[in-house]
Scaffold this motif. Sequence first.
Motif, mmCIF file in Angstrom:
data_model
loop_
_atom_site.group_PDB
_atom_site.id
_atom_site.type_symbol
_atom_site.label_atom_id
_atom_site.label_comp_id
_atom_site.label_asym_id
_atom_site.label_seq_id
_atom_site.Cartn_x
_atom_site.Cartn_y
_atom_site.Cartn_z
ATOM 1 N N LYS A 42 21.240 17.029 -42.907
ATOM 2 C CA LYS A 42 21.743 18.121 -43.739
ATOM 3 C C LYS A 42 22.984 18.736 -43.118
ATOM 4 O O LYS A 42 23.001 19.066 -41.920
ATOM 5 C CB LYS A 42 20.657 19.190 -43.917
ATOM 6 C CG LYS A 42 21.033 20.279 -44.905
ATOM 7 C CD LYS A 42 19.882 21.239 -45.138
ATOM 8 C CE LYS A 42 20.267 22.307 -46.155
ATOM 9 N NZ LYS A 42 19.168 23.285 -46.387
ATOM 10 N N LEU A 43 24.017 18.889 -43.964
ATOM 11 C CA LEU A 43 25.262 19.530 -43.543
ATOM 12 C C LEU A 43 25.691 20.465 -44.651
ATOM 13 O O LEU A 43 26.113 20.009 -45.724
ATOM 14 C CB LEU A 43 26.341 18.483 -43.258
ATOM 15 C CG LEU A 43 27.658 19.013 -42.692
ATOM 16 C CD1 LEU A 43 27.418 19.657 -41.341
ATOM 17 C CD2 LEU A 43 28.681 17.883 -42.568
ATOM 18 N N GLY A 44 25.531 21.762 -44.433
ATOM 19 C CA GLY A 44 25.780 22.712 -45.501
ATOM 20 C C GLY A 44 24.786 22.489 -46.617
ATOM 21 O O GLY A 44 23.577 22.448 -46.391
ATOM 22 N N MET A 45 25.289 22.302 -47.815
ATOM 23 C CA MET A 45 24.430 22.060 -48.967
ATOM 24 C C MET A 45 24.213 20.566 -49.210
ATOM 25 O O MET A 45 23.428 20.187 -50.081
ATOM 26 C CB MET A 45 25.046 22.695 -50.214
ATOM 27 C CG MET A 45 25.131 24.218 -50.132
ATOM 28 S SD MET A 45 23.514 24.979 -49.955
ATOM 29 C CE MET A 45 22.795 24.606 -51.542
ATOM 30 N N ALA A 46 24.896 19.744 -48.470
ATOM 31 C CA ALA A 46 24.812 18.301 -48.684
ATOM 32 C C ALA A 46 23.714 17.684 -47.830
ATOM 33 O O ALA A 46 23.459 18.119 -46.710
ATOM 34 C CB ALA A 46 26.148 17.640 -48.367
ATOM 35 N N VAL A 47 23.060 16.663 -48.396
ATOM 36 C CA VAL A 47 22.050 15.896 -47.671
ATOM 37 C C VAL A 47 22.470 14.428 -47.676
ATOM 38 O O VAL A 47 22.739 13.861 -48.735
ATOM 39 C CB VAL A 47 20.659 16.044 -48.317
ATOM 40 C CG1 VAL A 47 19.637 15.161 -47.570
ATOM 41 C CG2 VAL A 47 20.217 17.496 -48.299
ATOM 42 N N TYR A 48 22.521 13.848 -46.508
ATOM 43 C CA TYR A 48 22.930 12.458 -46.352
ATOM 44 C C TYR A 48 21.688 11.640 -45.991
ATOM 45 O O TYR A 48 20.987 11.957 -45.034
ATOM 46 C CB TYR A 48 23.991 12.336 -45.264
ATOM 47 C CG TYR A 48 25.245 13.112 -45.587
ATOM 48 C CD1 TYR A 48 25.351 14.476 -45.301
ATOM 49 C CD2 TYR A 48 26.322 12.486 -46.195
ATOM 50 C CE1 TYR A 48 26.484 15.192 -45.614
ATOM 51 C CE2 TYR A 48 27.476 13.187 -46.508
ATOM 52 C CZ TYR A 48 27.552 14.545 -46.219
ATOM 53 O OH TYR A 48 28.683 15.246 -46.535
ATOM 54 N N LYS A 49 21.430 10.591 -46.755
ATOM 55 C CA LYS A 49 20.206 9.813 -46.601
ATOM 56 C C LYS A 49 20.506 8.423 -46.054
ATOM 57 O O LYS A 49 21.429 7.752 -46.515
ATOM 58 C CB LYS A 49 19.480 9.696 -47.939
ATOM 59 C CG LYS A 49 19.059 11.042 -48.517
ATOM 60 C CD LYS A 49 18.240 10.874 -49.781
ATOM 61 C CE LYS A 49 17.776 12.237 -50.295
ATOM 62 N NZ LYS A 49 16.880 12.114 -51.463
ATOM 63 N N TYR A 50 19.688 8.014 -45.105
ATOM 64 C CA TYR A 50 19.823 6.698 -44.506
ATOM 65 C C TYR A 50 18.448 6.041 -44.412
ATOM 66 O O TYR A 50 17.434 6.719 -44.282
ATOM 67 C CB TYR A 50 20.443 6.798 -43.109
ATOM 68 C CG TYR A 50 21.777 7.493 -43.100
ATOM 69 C CD1 TYR A 50 21.854 8.875 -42.935
ATOM 70 C CD2 TYR A 50 22.956 6.779 -43.257
ATOM 71 C CE1 TYR A 50 23.078 9.526 -42.934
ATOM 72 C CE2 TYR A 50 24.188 7.421 -43.252
ATOM 73 C CZ TYR A 50 24.243 8.792 -43.090
ATOM 74 O OH TYR A 50 25.458 9.431 -43.095
ATOM 75 N N TRP A 51 18.458 4.694 -44.467
ATOM 76 C CA TRP A 51 17.207 3.938 -44.427
ATOM 77 C C TRP A 51 17.281 2.850 -43.366
ATOM 78 O O TRP A 51 18.331 2.238 -43.153
ATOM 79 C CB TRP A 51 16.940 3.297 -45.782
ATOM 80 C CG TRP A 51 16.628 4.294 -46.847
ATOM 81 C CD1 TRP A 51 17.505 4.871 -47.707
ATOM 82 C CD2 TRP A 51 15.347 4.852 -47.153
ATOM 83 N NE1 TRP A 51 16.859 5.751 -48.520
ATOM 84 C CE2 TRP A 51 15.538 5.766 -48.211
ATOM 85 C CE3 TRP A 51 14.064 4.672 -46.633
ATOM 86 C CZ2 TRP A 51 14.486 6.493 -48.767
ATOM 87 C CZ3 TRP A 51 13.019 5.392 -47.184
ATOM 88 C CH2 TRP A 51 13.232 6.292 -48.235
ATOM 89 N N GLY A 52 16.138 2.611 -42.733
ATOM 90 C CA GLY A 52 16.036 1.501 -41.813
ATOM 91 C C GLY A 52 15.802 0.199 -42.562
ATOM 92 O O GLY A 52 15.683 0.184 -43.789
ATOM 93 N N GLN A 53 15.720 -0.879 -41.798
ATOM 94 C CA GLN A 53 15.570 -2.199 -42.413
ATOM 95 C C GLN A 53 14.134 -2.502 -42.812
ATOM 96 O O GLN A 53 13.881 -3.434 -43.569
ATOM 97 C CB GLN A 53 16.069 -3.286 -41.430
ATOM 98 C CG GLN A 53 15.083 -3.664 -40.331
ATOM 99 C CD GLN A 53 15.005 -2.666 -39.194
ATOM 100 O OE1 GLN A 53 15.654 -1.610 -39.208
ATOM 101 N NE2 GLN A 53 14.209 -2.994 -38.185
ATOM 102 N N GLY A 54 13.208 -1.691 -42.348
ATOM 103 C CA GLY A 54 11.802 -1.894 -42.682
ATOM 104 C C GLY A 54 11.100 -2.765 -41.654
ATOM 105 O O GLY A 54 11.714 -3.664 -41.056
ATOM 106 N N THR A 55 9.829 -2.511 -41.466
ATOM 107 C CA THR A 55 9.023 -3.335 -40.569
ATOM 108 C C THR A 55 7.690 -3.612 -41.261
ATOM 109 O O THR A 55 7.094 -2.729 -41.867
ATOM 110 C CB THR A 55 8.826 -2.651 -39.198
ATOM 111 O OG1 THR A 55 8.134 -3.533 -38.312
ATOM 112 C CG2 THR A 55 8.042 -1.348 -39.308
#
Length: 119
Positions: free
Chosen positions: A100-113
């Motif tokens: 979270k940065l200010g009002m923005a949310v940045y989403k990231y995902w792993g490759q999965g296991t």
Amino acid sequence: QVQLVESGGGLVQAGGPLRLSCAASGCIFIINTMGCYPQAPGKQLEWVATINSGGSANYADSVKGRFTISRDNDKSTVRLQMNSLKAEETAVYYCNYNGKLGMAVYKYWGQGTQVTVSP
């Protein structure tokens, strides 16, 4: 960018334990939440646990008392301890990072296991 590397998946018998890890690197946000989302074959992504940068954890009702999510002191690695696993919890488990940065949310995902629980 945030890179997520997951580890710890494998094959376990029903009733057994397994621990997953997810390490975040790159542009780490001060305010963030990391979580674990399994996706079983032919099913939608589900949520089982999240933990925020303050250390507060939340769990889906189905895993309460069996799963424990925790963070390392540097807060860039989370671990999901899964106990008393059930066959129906066989799935690819994805690590999620929301910064979270200010009002923005940045989403990231792993490759999965892959987690496979044998009956």
